[in-house]
Design an enzyme around this catalytic site. Structure first.
Site, PDB file in Angstrom:
ATOM      1  N   VAL A  18       0.979  -1.311  -0.042  1.00  0.00           N
ATOM      2  CA  VAL A  18       0.148   0.041  -0.010  1.00  0.00           C
ATOM      3  C   VAL A  18       0.900   1.237   0.094  1.00  0.00           C
ATOM      4  CG1 VAL A  18      -1.695   1.088   1.407  1.00  0.00           C
ATOM      5  CG2 VAL A  18      -1.920  -1.107   1.226  1.00  0.00           C
ATOM      6  N   ALA A  19       1.940   1.254   0.760  1.00  0.00           N
ATOM      7  CA  ALA A  19       2.684   2.262   0.784  1.00  0.00           C
ATOM      8  C   ALA A  19       3.354   2.753  -0.548  1.00  0.00           C
ATOM      9  CB  ALA A  19       4.089   2.186   1.878  1.00  0.00           C
ATOM     10  N   GLU A  50      -1.818   6.003  -4.910  1.00  0.00           N
ATOM     11  CA  GLU A  50      -3.080   5.830  -5.248  1.00  0.00           C
ATOM     12  C   GLU A  50      -3.742   7.222  -5.757  1.00  0.00           C
ATOM     13  OE1 GLU A  50      -1.991   4.927  -2.192  1.00  0.00           O
ATOM     14  OE2 GLU A  50      -2.546   3.033  -1.608  1.00  0.00           O
ATOM     15  N   ASP A  54      -2.286  25.684 -41.884  1.00  0.00           N
ATOM     16  CA  ASP A  54      -2.705  26.175 -43.022  1.00  0.00           C
ATOM     17  C   ASP A  54      -2.284  27.644 -42.987  1.00  0.00           C
ATOM     18  OD1 ASP A  54      -4.334  23.942 -43.987  1.00  0.00           O
ATOM     19  OD2 ASP A  54      -5.957  24.444 -42.553  1.00  0.00           O
ATOM     20  N   ASP A 109      -9.384  22.790 -41.485  1.00  0.00           N
ATOM     21  CA  ASP A 109     -10.756  23.321 -41.397  1.00  0.00           C
ATOM     22  C   ASP A 109     -11.801  22.523 -42.183  1.00  0.00           C
ATOM     23  OD1 ASP A 109      -9.983  24.152 -43.805  1.00  0.00           O
ATOM     24  OD2 ASP A 109     -10.131  26.230 -43.275  1.00  0.00           O
ATOM     25  N   ASP A 137      -9.630  17.540 -44.514  1.00  0.00           N
ATOM     26  CA  ASP A 137      -8.435  17.798 -43.525  1.00  0.00           C
ATOM     27  C   ASP A 137      -8.494  16.536 -42.538  1.00  0.00           C
ATOM     28  OD1 ASP A 137      -6.950  19.779 -44.760  1.00  0.00           O
ATOM     29  OD2 ASP A 137      -8.332  21.286 -43.639  1.00  0.00           O
ATOM     30  N   THR A 184      -4.791  13.658   2.858  1.00  0.00           N
ATOM     31  CA  THR A 184      -3.805  14.847   2.684  1.00  0.00           C
ATOM     32  C   THR A 184      -3.086  15.237   1.649  1.00  0.00           C
ATOM     33  OG1 THR A 184      -1.923  13.860   3.783  1.00  0.00           O
ATOM     34  CG2 THR A 184      -3.916  14.395   5.421  1.00  0.00           C
ATOM     35  N   GLU A 211       7.027   6.537   4.222  1.00  0.00           N
ATOM     36  CA  GLU A 211       5.990   5.335   4.302  1.00  0.00           C
ATOM     37  C   GLU A 211       6.540   4.051   4.317  1.00  0.00           C
ATOM     38  OE1 GLU A 211       2.759   6.087   1.183  1.00  0.00           O
ATOM     39  OE2 GLU A 211       1.976   7.899   2.350  1.00  0.00           O
TER      40      GLU A 211
END
Length: 896
Positions: A294-295, A299, A341, A615, A619, A714, A684
């Site tokens: 997990v450390a 996440e 263009d 445009d 294209d 946090t 961690e």
């Protein structure tokens, strides 16, 4: 010949194949299509419909929605989040587990929506086909569904009609808006008659294509291609065949995710074995392995990247660039070549009368120039609405406005009253002429305007023509569209009944030079591109001389070499040689849809990140293929906007450069919050290593639940705030980063895991041991529930948790710059970061001091001396990193 017009079906049941060459002589084309002036019979049309299929653009097939969803859910980073969710459920934290699953599903759904854009672009093409058409069947004119048209049908076209299929005119003439296919804004003249030798199909004077619009005229036409065999169908096929590769960021995130996954799993397995080997109970060893996994799983990384890119999208939208794919924001930052263009992007798409030349006065203004502009304005068909706005061909609007500016305003009512005859523009003759009554003597006067070589060939003074030719070349070299204007006194109306008789023995009045001026901000934008190491190529349907002149005026080719390539004849080997020269910027003139696609593919093959503007419908394949397809929001078609990655709401080249600068800023900020997030992995992980290496004599300094509170609670808001950080000075003075450069570099890992992480780990372990030793703990003493030291142990783990949070504050401030000092950008210049820091401190205080949360997260209130200790952690973390950056700046220049 193009694929759509060469690949013909074998005859079935007497049905003829589509013609190999629709511009071949009309009798031969009629014979190949087995049709006549009365059209097809109803039964024959039904037989052909069964063979050729309906006249509609068909989508080739759907990708399995389930397969696409599974692909998104097994993305490497998604797998890590699944693992984190599983750990949350194992730790009996259902709320956090459900939240992580929701994050995975939301990201997968968003990515899935992006995968459907190509199919939407093809569906949009179908909107260009009309629902009904006037067709001649069984010798009678009738309205029918456009989807039932077949090759050999005879249809009628009027002003305002959409063309329902690719057709050959057999009678009459039209003005047609072909801009969606050719990119040229001026309506094209199409008339019944023989083809022009050497012309491409799109420029054949007798062919009109499906999806285009008739702006004037009336004609009968023969259908020679329908459905997927039309130009529109061919472009749809190109759009479906061109794949969209993952962006550099998407590729890098996958690599990083696999790296993190491998490290996390390997460390968990290794230290599980190690824990058992040193004598830990299996349950403790498993808890240790779960905590280590997990450390190591960040996440918050994927949602933070997603939200940071979304912030970039909103910022760019306010600047005139609408981004349709989040990862494109980062791709913009790595762009190193722009293919743009000319008309409407570099220029204002507003023709104006720039220069005049007369045989008597040359380029000098005078009475001759006034007579010239007045005559040119008379030879127009523009109209004026109730608001005084001029409507019509842009070139003719420029002539009328230019005459007024030079003291010869045109009364459109008087022009129309005095007009006897109009000989409309003939693309083969390249001329237009009108017969006007002279209000002074009542006589008839012919006024002709057109291409200089066509007009001068019909004038009387050969010596004068040589000077006019030289003047026309000089004006063309300055980027102007040059028209010659001549006149002839007819005397009476009878002599003006035949065009071929009237347009001879002309007297030259002079030349007019029309110019579409560059946007005033483009030159500065091009300079910024060059300073940032970007190449700018022009890919345009206009001629090379005009495009090259505009390029030079805006600074393209300076200080580099500029090369003009006629795109109709350029091959792959020539294209590779042109693009291999990194010091040359190229003007690709007379470009076709295939040219833009070839240019995009060639640039990609050279390892470049390509932004391509466009445009028109033509294209769409190139916009789809480029890393960043840029469509015009004002003048662009729906198809271009659907196929693109970014839409410019102001059609302005300068906005592309602003977007690239923002992309670099976003990329830098992504790296900043990756440093911020990764810096917390070390503090961690270290507590679990201390627990394992001590053989359990040191209790776990941090719980799994507290790690999740850090990773999903946090750190998120400060990380998002770092995504809003201003660009460091000089971001557009460095060259584009190589596409092979990872979003995570060795230097970043050393900084985050080494300097910031190690300092943070040392500080938080100091706080942990300080609390235990103050309570009289010695290694090996029991700290479980019911023991005398249990409360001290809970307070110590709380100190570890709160210490990591306060170290986050110092890391967030340090991560704001990569090389520069904090003073150079200012401490208070990112108020969102200050708010995020305030939130994480309040959130931490709630977990530490609110009784219900204390029970959930296994925390206890911290004494004042412990609070005072961890309060100095931010300054220590930031200060050590500031000293490291200072040493780097004094030793060597900053590196990107």
């Amino acid at each position: 010949m193009t694929e759509a017009l060469t690949g013909h079906l074998p005859p079935q049941g007497g049905v003829p194949p589509t013609p190999r060459d629709p511009s071949e002589p009309l009798p031969l084309l009629r014979r190949e299509l087995d049709t006549g002036a009365d059209g097809l019979s109803t039964r024959e049309a039904e037989r052909r419909l069964a063979v050729y299929g309906p006249n509609e653009v068909r989508r080739k097939g759907h990708t399995s929605l389930g397969r696409e969803l599974v692909r998104q859910l097994v993305h490497p980073l998604a797998l890590l989040l699944w693992a984190a969710a599983a750990m949350a459920f194992v730790a009996d934290i259902r709320v956090l587990g459900i939240a992580i699953v929701a994050i995975v599903l939301v990201n997968a759904a968003f990515a899935l929506l992006q995968e459907r854009q190509a199919e939407q672009a093809v569906e949009t093409l179908a909107k260009y086909l009309p629902e009904h058409a006037m067709v001649i069947r069984d010798g009678k004119s009738r309205q029918t569904e456009a989807r039932t048209l077949v090759p050999g049908d005879i249809i009628t076209l009027d002003e305002g009609d959409k063309v329902p299929a690719d057709v050959r005119l057999v009678d009459g003439g039209l003005e047609v808006d072909l801009s969606m296919l050719t990119g040229e804004s001026t309506p094209a003249q199409r008339i019944a008659g023989p083809g022009t030798a050497g012309s491409t199909l799109l420029h054949e004077p007798n062919l009109v294509f499906s999806g285009t619009t008739c702006t004037a005229g009336q004609a009968r036409a023969m259908v020679f291609a329908t459905g997927d065999h039309t130009e529109l169908g061919r472009i749809a096929a190109l759009s479906q065949r061109t794949r969209r590769d993952p962006s550099p960021l998407e590729q890098q995130v996958k690599k990083v995710a696999w790296l993190i996954a491998a490290v996390a799993v390997a460390m968990g397995a290794l230290f599980l074995v190690l824990g058992v080997a040193v004598g830990l109970p299996l349950t403790d060893a498993l808890m240790f392995a779960i905590g280590l996994l997990v450390a190591n799983v960040p996440e918050g990384l994927l949602p933070t990247i997603t939200l940071a890119l979304a912030v970039g999208v909103r910022l760019l939208a306010r600047q005139g660039a609408v981004i349709k794919r989040l990862s494109a924001v980062e791709t913009l930052g790595s762009t190193n070549v722009i293919c743009t263009d000319k008309t409407g992007t570099l220029t204002q798409n507003r023709m104006r009368l720039q220069s005049t030349w007369t045989p008597a006065g040359g380029a000098n203004p005078g009475p001759e120039a006034v007579r010239l502009t007045a005559a040119a304005a008379l030879c127009t068909t523009v109209t004026r609405d109730a608001d005084g706005e001029l409507h019509g061909d842009p070139t003719e609007i420029a002539l009328v406005a230019g005459a007024a500016d030079r003291g010869a305003p045109l009364d459109l009512g008087a022009r129309d009253t005095g007009r006897h005859t109009v000989f409309r523009f003939d693309p083969r003759l390249r001329l237009m002429s009108v017969v006007q009554r002279d209000p002074a003597d009542g006589g008839m006067r012919l006024i002709v305007k057109g291409a200089p070589e066509s007009v001068l060939a019909r004038t009387l003074d050969a010596a004068q023509n040589a000077a006019a030719h030289a003047a026309a070349e000089e004006l063309s070299g300055r980027g102007m569209r040059v028209l010659a204007v001549a006149t002839r006194e007819l005397g009476g109306a009878a002599s003006a009944t035949r065009r071929e008789d009237a347009e001879t023995e002309l007297t030259l009045l002079g030349l007019v030079g029309l110019y579409d001026p560059p946007r005033p901000e483009v030159a500065a934008a091009v300079r910024r591109c060059h300073e940032a190491g970007l190449l700018v190529h022009i890919v345009t349907g206009d001629n090379g001389a005009t495009a090259a002149a505009v390029a030079r005026e805006v600074g393209i080719g300076e200080p580099r070499l500029i090369v003009v390539a006629e795109s109709e004849s350029i091959g792959d080997h020539d294209l590779d040689r042109l693009l291999a020269d990194g010091d040359a910027e190229v003007v690709f003139a007379r470009s076709s849809p295939e040219t833009k696609l070839k240019v995009a593919d060639a640039l990609r093959a050279h390892g470049l990140i390509v932004a391509m503007t466009g445009d028109g419908v033509n294209d769409a394949p190139a916009l789809h293929r480029a890393h960043i397809g840029v469509a015009m929001g004002l003048s662009g078609t729906d198809v271009a906007r659907e196929a693109s990655t970014m839409v410019l709401t102001d059609d302005n080249f300068a906005t592309i450069v602003t977007a690239i600068e923002s992309g670099r800023q976003v990329y830098d900020n992504v790296r900043k919050f990756i440093v911020y997030i990764f810096a917390h992995l070390t503090p961690e992980v270290i507590p679990f290593l201390v627990f394992a290496l001590s053989g359990g004599s040191v209790p776990l300094p941090l719980t799994v639940l507290q790690i999740l509170a850090i990773d999903l609670g946090t750190e998120t808001l400060p990380a998002l705030a770092l995504g809003r950080e201003r660009a460091e000075p000089g971001s557009m003075s460095r060259p584009p980063r190589p596409s092979s450069q990872g979003v995570i570099s060795k230097d970043m890992l050393i900084r985050s895991w080494g300097y910031l992480g190690t300092v943070s780990a040392a500080l938080v372990m100091t706080a942990f041991f300080y609390v235990l030793w103050r309570a009289g703990w010695t290694p090996g003493d029991p700290t479980g529930p019911g023991t005398p030291l249990h409360h001290a142990y809970v307070t110590a783990t709380t100190a570890t948790f709160a210490g990591i949070v306060t170290c986050q504050v110092g890391t967030a401030v340090a991560a704001r710059t990569d090389h520069a000092s904090l003073r150079s950008i200012g401490f208070f210049t990112n108020p969102l970061l200050l708010a995020g820091i305030a939130f994480e401190l309040v959130f931490t205080a709630a977990l530490v001091y609110v009784p219900p949360l204390q029970g959930l997260f296994a925390t206890a209130a911290l004494p004042l001396d412990v609070v005072a200790l961890i309060a100095v952690f931010p300054a220590l973390v930031w200060g050590t990193d500031e000293l490291r950056r200072l040493r780097r700046r004094t030793r060597k220049p900053a590196q990107t």
